[in-house]
Enzyme design. Structure first.
Site, PDB file in Angstrom:
ATOM      1  CD  GLU A  17     -12.159   1.949   0.117  1.00 23.58           C
ATOM      2  OE1 GLU A  17     -12.684   0.617   0.802  1.00 23.58           O
ATOM      3  OE2 GLU A  17     -10.785   1.878   0.077  1.00 23.58           O
ATOM      4  CD  GLU A  31      -7.664   5.862   6.815  1.00 23.96           C
ATOM      5  OE1 GLU A  31      -8.139   5.070   6.421  1.00 23.96           O
ATOM      6  OE2 GLU A  31      -6.431   6.129   7.224  1.00 23.96           O
ATOM      7  CD  GLU A  83      -3.096  -0.610   2.434  1.00 25.59           C
ATOM      8  OE1 GLU A  83      -2.803   0.344   3.003  1.00 25.59           O
ATOM      9  OE2 GLU A  83      -3.628  -1.574   2.739  1.00 25.59           O
ATOM     10  CE  LYS A 118     -10.652   2.761   4.737  1.00 25.32           C
ATOM     11  NZ  LYS A 118      -9.224   2.540   4.303  1.00 25.32           N
TER      12      LYS A 118
END
Length: 394
Positions: free
Chosen positions: A324, A333, A270, A327
């Site tokens: 997203e 985030e 990541e 999250k």
């Protein structure tokens, strides 16, 4: 019933005859660039649309954090190479029971081979270095899943790994001083011993974005963004670093060497940069995210290593495919995506969003063609074998 029987014959033929062939030619990571396909959202494109998006972007390597049936079915026959995840919540059961591990592998991996190119299983995510809730189950789960994969003759096709955050390190600057934390070593050393035996890499989630956010006074943002800068020197190795990501990776290499594993490869599972954030996340901007991800792509395209390990070509999965919206945590985030929920690009780094252009689908790279040829080879062989079985059963 007939369909299920034929499907079982196909899987059996793959395991007995084709897995040894695949072991010679298949690697867990093709090229240097991959992406994480997180799905903690209620507004992102369907898996079938994601396949279209990935093909248009020519992104071949994909990681997911589970083994979702709809994703694995959508990836069937596409040539895309995927790493599935065994979630942290499953580690206790899989660690305690080889049978549980075998059933999980059969249900979530074998059931989709060979049409879906599952190239790895990530056992948990960032288990060590934080709360010890799952630390004691990680090695047992890794061993049981590997044993299941090995018994199924897939150990050279499906790679077993686990990804670590930088929380496993006691310090990371200068890179040569990096070692594993004392409370991590008891779990890390036997894990690395096992990975060394089976040829798995050390998987690192490395975020210059987070390092800069934690220490903006000491870190030049240009250094974090791959922009021109004075860089940093390691006084012990005398090596020069012109970007933070290379320094973070070499810190991991130094920790591995200190632990007795100097030959183990580091793969970045990541890395990314948020395009939006809270008031105290001022570095999370579309411009910074574009700069980081564009320059990262250029860095990976050079097919080179790091200052400390120049011969080990850097490979990385970008985080993430989409923003997203579900999250938890700070705003950043929810804003790491290269693409927005509607499939359009978040910012321009050379990729195209979802669109019905024949040009995108017709421009296949050599790797795409090779992957499709391999899929065709599997399909043709399975068809022939099934036909032969039918003939001999008459």
């Amino acid at each position: 019933m007939k369909e299920k029987a034929m499907e079982s014959v196909g899987h059996l033929f793959f395991l007995v005859f084709l897995a040894p062939i695949a072991s010679v030619s298949v690697q867990a990571f093709t090229g240097t660039y991959g992406i994480n396909y997180g799905r903690i959202a209620n507004n992102i494109p369907s898996p079938d649309e994601v396949v279209t998006l990935l093909r248009a972007a020519k992104i071949k390597n994909v990681r997911i954090y589970d083994a979702d049936q709809s994703v694995l079915k959508a990836f069937s026959g596409t040539g895309l190479e995927i790493v599935v995840g065994l979630p942290n919540g499953n580690l206790r059961d899989v660690s305690a029971s080889p049978d549980h591990a075998m059933n999980w592998v059969k249900d979530n991996v074998v059931a989709y081979l060979p049409d879906t190119h599952i190239r790895g299983i990530a056992i948990g995510n960032e288990v060590l270095g934080g709360a010890d809730e799952f630390s004691g189950f990680l090695l047992g789960a890794v061993k049981n899943v590997y044993d299941a994969v090995n018994k199924l003759k897939l150990s050279h096709v499906v790679q077993i790994t686990t990804a670590h955050s930088q929380a496993v390190f006691a310090n990371s600057f200068p890179p040569s001083s990096c070692v594993f934390k004392d409370n991590v070593v008891q779990y890390m050393k036997p894990l690395l011993e096992f990975f060394s035996q089976i040829g798995s890499p050390f998987c690192l989630n490395a975020y210059p974005f987070l390092a800069y956010m934690y220490n903006p006074e000491q870190i030049d943002i240009n250094y974090a963004l791959f922009l021109p800068t004075e860089g940093a020197d390691d006084p012990k190795t005398k090596l020069h670093y012109d970007n933070l990501l290379d320094a973070q990776i070499d810190a991991a290499y130094a920790a591995l060497e200190d632990a007795g594993f100097p030959k183990m490869e580091v793969i970045v599972t990541e890395t990314g940069w948020a395009s939006d954030g809270d008031d105290n996340e001022s570095a999370a901007t579309p411009n910074n995210a574009r700069t980081y991800n564009y320059n990262l792509r250029k860095r990976l395209a050079k097919m080179k290593g790091t200052p400390f390990r120049p011969k080990k070509v850097l490979k990385a999965y970008v985080f993430a495919l989409f923003n997203e919206n579900l999250k938890p945590g700070p705003t950043s985030e929810r804003n790491f995506g290269l693409f927005k929920p509607d499939g359009s690009i978040s910012y321009d780094i050379g990729f195209h969003g979802l669109k019905s252009s024949s040009a995108d689908s017709s421009l296949l790279s050599f790797k795409d063609i090779r992957a499709r040829s391999l899929s065709s080879f599997y399909s043709i062989t399975l068809t022939i074998s099934t036909a032969l079985l039918l003939v001999f059963s008459i």
